[in-house]
Design a protein around this motif. Sequence first.
Motif, PDB file in Angstrom:
ATOM      1  N   GLY A   1      17.761  79.637  36.442  1.00 22.88           N
ATOM      2  CA  GLY A   1      16.733  80.365  37.173  1.00 22.88           C
ATOM      3  C   GLY A   1      17.099  81.782  37.538  1.00 22.88           C
ATOM      4  O   GLY A   1      16.274  82.496  38.128  1.00 22.88           O
ATOM      5  N   ALA A   2      18.311  82.232  37.219  1.00 23.42           N
ATOM      6  CA  ALA A   2      18.702  83.602  37.548  1.00 23.42           C
ATOM      7  C   ALA A   2      18.022  84.578  36.589  1.00 23.42           C
ATOM      8  O   ALA A   2      17.838  84.275  35.406  1.00 23.42           O
ATOM      9  CB  ALA A   2      20.221  83.761  37.456  1.00 23.42           C
ATOM     10  N   PRO A   3      17.609  85.756  37.060  1.00 26.47           N
ATOM     11  CA  PRO A   3      16.966  86.742  36.180  1.00 26.47           C
ATOM     12  C   PRO A   3      17.883  87.161  35.032  1.00 26.47           C
ATOM     13  O   PRO A   3      19.038  87.526  35.248  1.00 26.47           O
ATOM     14  CB  PRO A   3      16.681  87.918  37.117  1.00 26.47           C
ATOM     15  CG  PRO A   3      16.672  87.322  38.491  1.00 26.47           C
ATOM     16  CD  PRO A   3      17.668  86.202  38.460  1.00 26.47           C
ATOM     17  N   GLY A   4      17.373  87.090  33.822  1.00 25.12           N
ATOM     18  CA  GLY A   4      18.144  87.480  32.648  1.00 25.12           C
ATOM     19  C   GLY A   4      19.204  86.489  32.226  1.00 25.12           C
ATOM     20  O   GLY A   4      20.066  86.825  31.394  1.00 25.12           O
ATOM     21  N   ALA A   5      19.186  85.280  32.762  1.00 20.60           N
ATOM     22  CA  ALA A   5      20.212  84.281  32.430  1.00 20.60           C
ATOM     23  C   ALA A   5      20.051  83.794  31.004  1.00 20.60           C
ATOM     24  O   ALA A   5      18.928  83.575  30.522  1.00 20.60           O
ATOM     25  CB  ALA A   5      20.127  83.105  33.400  1.00 20.60           C
TER      26      ALA A   5
ATOM     27  N   THR B   1      26.336  83.808  28.172  1.00 20.36           N
ATOM     28  CA  THR B   1      27.329  84.298  29.123  1.00 20.36           C
ATOM     29  C   THR B   1      26.749  84.272  30.533  1.00 20.36           C
ATOM     30  O   THR B   1      25.536  84.438  30.714  1.00 20.36           O
ATOM     31  CB  THR B   1      27.751  85.742  28.801  1.00 20.36           C
ATOM     32  OG1 THR B   1      26.576  86.566  28.752  1.00 20.36           O
ATOM     33  CG2 THR B   1      28.481  85.814  27.470  1.00 20.36           C
ATOM     34  N   PRO B   2      27.581  84.072  31.545  1.00 16.24           N
ATOM     35  CA  PRO B   2      27.096  84.120  32.926  1.00 16.24           C
ATOM     36  C   PRO B   2      26.669  85.536  33.304  1.00 16.24           C
ATOM     37  O   PRO B   2      27.282  86.519  32.865  1.00 16.24           O
ATOM     38  CB  PRO B   2      28.309  83.674  33.745  1.00 16.24           C
ATOM     39  CG  PRO B   2      29.227  83.007  32.776  1.00 16.24           C
ATOM     40  CD  PRO B   2      29.000  83.676  31.468  1.00 16.24           C
ATOM     41  N   VAL B   3      25.639  85.639  34.120  1.00 19.92           N
ATOM     42  CA  VAL B   3      25.156  86.940  34.577  1.00 19.92           C
ATOM     43  C   VAL B   3      25.261  87.085  36.097  1.00 19.92           C
ATOM     44  O   VAL B   3      25.208  88.199  36.610  1.00 19.92           O
ATOM     45  CB  VAL B   3      23.691  87.178  34.141  1.00 19.92           C
ATOM     46  CG1 VAL B   3      23.583  87.210  32.625  1.00 19.92           C
ATOM     47  CG2 VAL B   3      22.764  86.119  34.723  1.00 19.92           C
ATOM     48  N   THR B   4      25.411  85.977  36.811  1.00 22.16           N
ATOM     49  CA  THR B   4      25.524  86.041  38.265  1.00 22.16           C
ATOM     50  C   THR B   4      26.970  86.355  38.660  1.00 22.16           C
ATOM     51  O   THR B   4      27.906  86.011  37.922  1.00 22.16           O
ATOM     52  CB  THR B   4      25.103  84.711  38.904  1.00 22.16           C
ATOM     53  OG1 THR B   4      25.964  83.664  38.441  1.00 22.16           O
ATOM     54  CG2 THR B   4      23.660  84.370  38.540  1.00 22.16           C
ATOM     55  N   PRO B   5      27.192  87.005  39.791  1.00 26.58           N
ATOM     56  CA  PRO B   5      28.565  87.341  40.208  1.00 26.58           C
ATOM     57  C   PRO B   5      29.465  86.113  40.342  1.00 26.58           C
ATOM     58  O   PRO B   5      30.603  86.123  39.852  1.00 26.58           O
ATOM     59  CB  PRO B   5      28.354  88.027  41.569  1.00 26.58           C
ATOM     60  CG  PRO B   5      26.967  88.571  41.506  1.00 26.58           C
ATOM     61  CD  PRO B   5      26.179  87.583  40.695  1.00 26.58           C
TER      62      PRO B   5
END
Length: 231
Positions: free
Chosen positions: A145-149, A174-178
């Motif tokens: 659900g993260a933007p651009g995930a 690839t992960p996009v969240t910090p």
Amino acid sequence: MHVRNRTERLRGWERRLEMPLLIASPLFLACYAVRVLDHGRDPLLGDIAAIALLTIWALFAVDYAVRLVLSGQGAHFVTSQWLDTVVLILPLLRPVRIVNTYVTLQRRHDRPRLSLYGRVMAYAGITAFLLSIATSLAVYQQERGAPGATIRTYGDSVWWACSAITTVGYGDVTPVTPLGRVFAVFLMICGLALLGAVTGSFSSWLVQVFRREDEAGGGGPPPDGKRPPGN
């Protein structure tokens, strides 16, 4: 005498808790998997898993506190037993302790069935598998659900974890969240360490095998290069 009694009490406590902790570690991972993969579809199941997680973590905390007191080391125990300290703070890594607990139990009740090199490779493989499962769950929880995930399903997360821990890194997901990237860095570092341990052990095992073959074959021609009479 007082120190010896304290040491004996500590060892007795560890012996009593070895099997419960060995069972609780994978159970904690299973409950966490239910929480992540259920994703609120069954509130009752999620609540049961949450209660089980808290209960198991409380068992970990009690075990850590009792060993801290019985050791008599005070604050030094926190640094000397750094892995236990990290696992208490990040209980998702608790399944990694399964390997150490299993080794202790095997040494106490029987001789290890594998050679030293075999044990290193087997335990590194088990640790890599458990780390991959735990990290894939944690990353999926952060990324969905993260933007651009690019990690949209748990299958994507497992695929990413496999490529990361083997240091392949395809880069298709690839992960996009910090926080997801923090987990990624941790898994890649562990992957490098485990890969090095397996590669080194396998190389040492090959050298040992070839050395035994050379010794069994007589070690080659005599030093002066002359053949025995009749040859």
